[in-house]
Enzyme design. Structure first.
Site, PDB file in Angstrom:
ATOM      1  N   HIS A 153      85.274  -5.758  28.976  1.00  0.00           N
ATOM      2  CA  HIS A 153      85.343  -4.333  28.661  1.00  0.00           C
ATOM      3  C   HIS A 153      86.743  -3.721  28.745  1.00  0.00           C
ATOM      4  O   HIS A 153      86.892  -2.524  28.503  1.00  0.00           O
ATOM      5  CB  HIS A 153      84.359  -3.553  29.534  1.00  0.00           C
ATOM      6  CG  HIS A 153      84.672  -3.571  31.008  1.00  0.00           C
ATOM      7  ND1 HIS A 153      84.227  -2.593  31.871  1.00  0.00           N
ATOM      8  CD2 HIS A 153      85.368  -4.454  31.781  1.00  0.00           C
ATOM      9  CE1 HIS A 153      84.621  -2.867  33.095  1.00  0.00           C
ATOM     10  NE2 HIS A 153      85.320  -3.996  33.066  1.00  0.00           N
ATOM     11  N   HIS A 154      87.756  -4.519  29.073  1.00  0.00           N
ATOM     12  CA  HIS A 154      89.134  -3.994  29.057  1.00  0.00           C
ATOM     13  C   HIS A 154      89.848  -4.277  27.737  1.00  0.00           C
ATOM     14  O   HIS A 154      90.978  -3.830  27.539  1.00  0.00           O
ATOM     15  CB  HIS A 154      89.953  -4.592  30.203  1.00  0.00           C
ATOM     16  CG  HIS A 154      89.419  -4.257  31.565  1.00  0.00           C
ATOM     17  ND1 HIS A 154      89.161  -2.963  31.965  1.00  0.00           N
ATOM     18  CD2 HIS A 154      89.072  -5.063  32.613  1.00  0.00           C
ATOM     19  CE1 HIS A 154      88.683  -2.976  33.203  1.00  0.00           C
ATOM     20  NE2 HIS A 154      88.614  -4.236  33.604  1.00  0.00           N
ATOM     21  N   CYS A 155      89.209  -5.024  26.857  1.00  0.00           N
ATOM     22  CA  CYS A 155      89.862  -5.379  25.587  1.00  0.00           C
ATOM     23  C   CYS A 155      89.410  -4.429  24.486  1.00  0.00           C
ATOM     24  O   CYS A 155      88.217  -4.155  24.329  1.00  0.00           O
ATOM     25  CB  CYS A 155      89.523  -6.811  25.201  1.00  0.00           C
ATOM     26  SG  CYS A 155      90.445  -7.382  23.759  1.00  0.00           S
ATOM     27  N   ASN A 197      87.815   0.589  29.738  1.00  0.00           N
ATOM     28  CA  ASN A 197      88.732   1.283  28.825  1.00  0.00           C
ATOM     29  C   ASN A 197      88.831   0.646  27.442  1.00  0.00           C
ATOM     30  O   ASN A 197      89.232   1.303  26.481  1.00  0.00           O
ATOM     31  CB  ASN A 197      90.127   1.384  29.445  1.00  0.00           C
ATOM     32  CG  ASN A 197      90.749   0.036  29.743  1.00  0.00           C
ATOM     33  OD1 ASN A 197      90.080  -0.897  30.189  1.00  0.00           O
ATOM     34  ND2 ASN A 197      92.045  -0.084  29.508  1.00  0.00           N
TER      35      ASN A 197
END
Length: 367
Positions: A153-155, A197
């Site tokens: 979920h950070h990509c 993010n």
């Protein structure tokens, strides 16, 4: 494909191996042994347990919930699959070992030839990404699906970080929007300890996607720009414990699903909320994690909304056992079915052939 392209006229979807038909004799749990990253011990330089996915499957087999024959074998996402979300420029940057070392937070990777990095680090992640996309379609067909990996979920479309090289959550949703009739709204419930993010940046201006994110406010990534995409933001303090945490999970997951009824829920079920996690900073017990997952699945089941779960972060050796126990609890509570365990008259050999990808080139993953 960007949201702008969505609005200006859809291109016809490319041919993909990730949306092949999966027989009902297969349990909608997606995995491949290549999810597990082993690379001369370098994987041990990151606190992430790069073998946790295989351990989850091992525990589920021990409890006779699944077998090698009836789980769905993940396929590696091809470049054309990745380009549904990622820019060509970003994918080209992954051909530099320095870039991959920065994203995975394993500095020695920068000294390795990129062909090795592709094979031993990125291919597992691409396989997990393919697994999430496959599980999205399965969730719509069966009402639920679990990718034992994924949750990067950070990509976002044009940048990675935090051990996340591919935007599998965004990809799964975009694939559904493009290819599955009747899927036009999605809700992401992100309960990893860190702010999600990546998908937030990807869906910042997309009204079709409702994001609920509940995370430790004091830790990575602290992405203020991405926070603008969160429709229901729940920021937690250091050391938040079960009672307060579970109350907030129930209140806000119910609230999010009452506010907008989606056609699919993507549930990012990170276990880095566990007490003692070196990166999460929260104090949730194993029982609290199991109850959390039950609350989210119960909310989906009550409304008849398909749910896709990915396992995301979790930086302690015991998280694999907790994930397996949670999946078993969901089954015991009647929140996920195991129709495939009946076999529907198929032999284990036939079932195994049908549930496997049938492709020599399938592979890997990470979070």
């Amino acid at each position: 494909m960007s949201h702008k392209e969505d609005n200006e006229g859809k291109r016809s979807p490319h041919r993909t191996e990730l949306y092949t038909s999966i027989p009902r004799t297969c349990v909608p749990i997606v995995y491949h042994p290549d999810y597990n990253i082993t690379f001369m011990g370098l994987e041990k330089l990151h606190p992430f347990d790069a073998g946790k996915w295989g351990k989850v499957i091992h525990f589920l087999k021990e409890e006779q919930f699944i077998t090698d024959a009836n789980i769905v074998e993940a396929r590696e996402a091809a470049e054309e699959d990745l380009l549904v979300v990622h820019t060509k420029r970003y994918l080209n940057r992954l051909k530099w070992s320095l870039v991959v070392a920065t994203i995975t937070e394993i500095p020695p990777v920068l000294f390795l030839p990129n062909f090795l990095v592709q094979r031993r680090v990125l291919k597992p992640l691409r396989t997990q990404t393919g697994g999430t996309i496959m599980a999205g379609k399965l969730a719509v067909e069966r009402g639920w699906a679990i990718n034992v990996g994924g949750g990067f979920h950070h990509c976002s479309s044009d940048r990675g970080g935090g051990f996340c090289a591919y935007a599998d959550i965004t990809l799964a949703i975009k694939f559904l929007f493009e290819r599955v009739e009747g899927i036009s709204r999605a809700t992401i419930i992100d309960l990893d300890a860190h702010q999600g993010n990546g998908h937030e940046r990807d869906f910042l201006d997309d009204a079709r996607v409702f994001i609920m994110d509940m995370y430790n406010r004091y830790i990575y990534p602290g992405d203020g720009y991405a926070k603008r995409a969160i429709k229901r933001k729940v920021e937690l303090d250091w050391g938040t414990e079960d009672s307060e945490y579970l109350q907030k999970v129930e209140l806000h997951s119910e609230g999010a699903l009452n506010e907008v009824r989606p056609d699919i829920i993507v549930y990012n079920a990170g276990t880095d909320i566990l007490d003692g996690d070196p990166l999460g900073g929260l104090s949730i017990s194993p029982q609290g994690i199991i109850k959390r997952d039950e609350i989210v699945f119960r909310a989906a089941r009550r409304r008849g909304i398909p749910i896709l779960m990915v396992t995301s972060g979790g930086y302690q050796k015991k998280t694999a056992r907790i994930i397996a126990d949670s999946i078993l609890n969901l089954h015991q509570q009647g929140l996920i079915g195991a129709e495939a365990l009946e076999g529907e008259g198929s032999s284990s050999l036939v079932t195994s052939m049908m549930c496997s990808s049938g492709s020599v080139g399938s592979k890997f993953t990470a979070v």
